[in-house]
Design a protein around this motif. Structure first.
Motif, PDB file in Angstrom:
ATOM      1  N   ALA A 155       2.976  23.730 -54.361  1.00  0.00           N
ATOM      2  CA  ALA A 155       3.209  22.279 -54.359  1.00  0.00           C
ATOM      3  C   ALA A 155       2.321  21.555 -55.356  1.00  0.00           C
ATOM      4  CB  ALA A 155       2.977  21.719 -52.956  1.00  0.00           C
ATOM      5  N   THR A 156       1.140  22.086 -55.626  1.00  0.00           N
ATOM      6  CA  THR A 156       0.178  21.406 -56.492  1.00  0.00           C
ATOM      7  C   THR A 156       0.032  22.095 -57.852  1.00  0.00           C
ATOM      8  OG1 THR A 156      -1.621  22.666 -55.439  1.00  0.00           O
ATOM      9  CG2 THR A 156      -1.126  20.488 -54.547  1.00  0.00           C
ATOM     10  N   ALA A 157       0.960  22.990 -58.190  1.00  0.00           N
ATOM     11  CA  ALA A 157       0.917  23.678 -59.484  1.00  0.00           C
ATOM     12  C   ALA A 157       1.081  22.668 -60.621  1.00  0.00           C
ATOM     13  CB  ALA A 157       2.022  24.722 -59.554  1.00  0.00           C
ATOM     14  N   PRO A 158       0.518  22.965 -61.797  1.00  0.00           N
ATOM     15  CA  PRO A 158       0.615  22.012 -62.924  1.00  0.00           C
ATOM     16  C   PRO A 158       2.047  21.711 -63.332  1.00  0.00           C
ATOM     17  CG  PRO A 158      -1.051  23.693 -63.355  1.00  0.00           C
ATOM     18  CD  PRO A 158      -0.306  24.136 -62.122  1.00  0.00           C
ATOM     19  N   VAL A 159       2.924  22.716 -63.288  1.00  0.00           N
ATOM     20  CA  VAL A 159       4.317  22.518 -63.690  1.00  0.00           C
ATOM     21  C   VAL A 159       5.233  23.270 -62.720  1.00  0.00           C
ATOM     22  CG1 VAL A 159       3.797  22.198 -66.129  1.00  0.00           C
ATOM     23  CG2 VAL A 159       4.228  24.497 -65.256  1.00  0.00           C
ATOM     24  N   HIS A 160       6.499  22.856 -62.737  1.00  0.00           N
ATOM     25  CA  HIS A 160       7.501  23.545 -61.922  1.00  0.00           C
ATOM     26  C   HIS A 160       7.912  24.849 -62.580  1.00  0.00           C
ATOM     27  CE1 HIS A 160      10.994  24.407 -59.520  1.00  0.00           C
ATOM     28  NE2 HIS A 160      11.809  24.241 -60.541  1.00  0.00           N
ATOM     29  N   ASP A 161       7.997  25.905 -61.765  1.00  0.00           N
ATOM     30  CA  ASP A 161       8.390  27.227 -62.250  1.00  0.00           C
ATOM     31  C   ASP A 161       9.784  27.535 -61.693  1.00  0.00           C
ATOM     32  OD1 ASP A 161       8.780  29.892 -62.819  1.00  0.00           O
ATOM     33  OD2 ASP A 161       6.758  30.520 -62.276  1.00  0.00           O
ATOM     34  N   ALA A 162      10.797  27.433 -62.542  1.00  0.00           N
ATOM     35  CA  ALA A 162      12.174  27.659 -62.089  1.00  0.00           C
ATOM     36  C   ALA A 162      12.377  29.089 -61.622  1.00  0.00           C
ATOM     37  CB  ALA A 162      13.160  27.326 -63.204  1.00  0.00           C
ATOM     38  N   GLU A 163      11.723  30.025 -62.275  1.00  0.00           N
ATOM     39  CA  GLU A 163      11.844  31.425 -61.875  1.00  0.00           C
ATOM     40  C   GLU A 163      11.244  31.645 -60.490  1.00  0.00           C
ATOM     41  OE1 GLU A 163      12.420  35.354 -61.359  1.00  0.00           O
ATOM     42  OE2 GLU A 163      13.366  34.027 -62.818  1.00  0.00           O
ATOM     43  N   LEU A 164      10.112  30.999 -60.218  1.00  0.00           N
ATOM     44  CA  LEU A 164       9.490  31.101 -58.894  1.00  0.00           C
ATOM     45  C   LEU A 164      10.403  30.494 -57.840  1.00  0.00           C
ATOM     46  CD1 LEU A 164       7.142  31.712 -56.990  1.00  0.00           C
ATOM     47  CD2 LEU A 164       6.129  29.513 -57.672  1.00  0.00           C
TER      48      LEU A 164
END
Length: 226
Positions: A155-164
């Motif tokens: 939730a607090t990652a720097p960017v969204h990871d579409a693969e994740l």
């Protein structure tokens, strides 16, 4: 048991798609319905705001009441969709699993909203999905390297990871598909006694929802200012 009818009418068409191959894609539709609402099924924002008003602005109390409400709803729909005995399980179980996923996703999303997370942020939606995996599954997936970290870190990652996002949805899809088989075994006790099968379904779904709710509360600490 109005919740059983509500889930069936609002989400029924999706329920028929619960198979190992389609479960991951199905959950994306379930998550959207849980957050935004569909038909007579109110979304997470509406549910959260209603509980916040009842709790007179107390976000902690509102989150607790969201969990309590969804535990009751999960038990009710688990009872309804587990009635009828063994013969109707192939039809009832997909509806049960889809309804349970929708309720749990709405519950977690409502908790996230109450704690200051933006549900329009794709990172938050991935974190909501991760919470539905449950504590044990997340711990095991992180240990194996299938997930990078906990729902809070997602939730607090720097960017969204579409693969994740795809990976988490796939893992949850596998769990939902496995639950169909597990429920089929656990509900065979209702082969001759449908009401007993309904009771088993109610308890299993209520306990599972309680655990997901408590896990979400532990993983998504408040981000609001005091």
């Amino acid at each position: 048991m109005a919740v059983g009818k509500m889930v069936a009418r609002s989400l029924g068409p999706m329920a028929r798609q619960v198979t190992p191959r389609a479960a991951a894609g199905l959950f994306r539709n379930v998550l959207d319905a849980a957050i935004d609402g569909r038909g007579r099924f109110p979304g997470a924002l509406a549910v959260a705001d209603r509980h916040l008003a009842r709790a007179e602005g107390d976000h902690t109390r509102a989150a607790d009441e969201v969990v309590e409400q969804h535990v009751r709803l999960a038990g009710a729909q688990g009872f309804v969709t587990s009635l009828g005995g063994f013969a109707i399980l192939p039809l009832a179980l997909p509806a049960n699993i889809t309804g349970l996923a929708a309720l749990q996703a709405r519950m977690v999303a409502a908790i996230a909203h109450l704690r200051g997370y933006d549900l329009s942020d794709p990172r938050i939606r991935t974190a909501v999905t991760a919470c539905l995996l449950g504590d044990e599954a997340v711990t095991e997936l992180v240990r194996k390297g299938s997930l990078p970290s906990t729902p809070l870190a997602i939730a607090t990652a720097p960017v969204h990871d579409a693969e994740l996002d795809h990976r988490v949805a796939t893992e949850l899809g596998a769990i939902l598909a496995a639950q169909v088989g597990g429920k089929r075994l656990s509900l065979t006790v209702g082969r001759r006694i449908p009401l007993l099968g309904g009771g088993v379904g109610a308890v299993v779904d209520a306990v599972a929802t309680y655990r997901v709710g408590r896990y979400a509360q532990s993983e998504l600490p408040p981000r609001r200012s005091a």
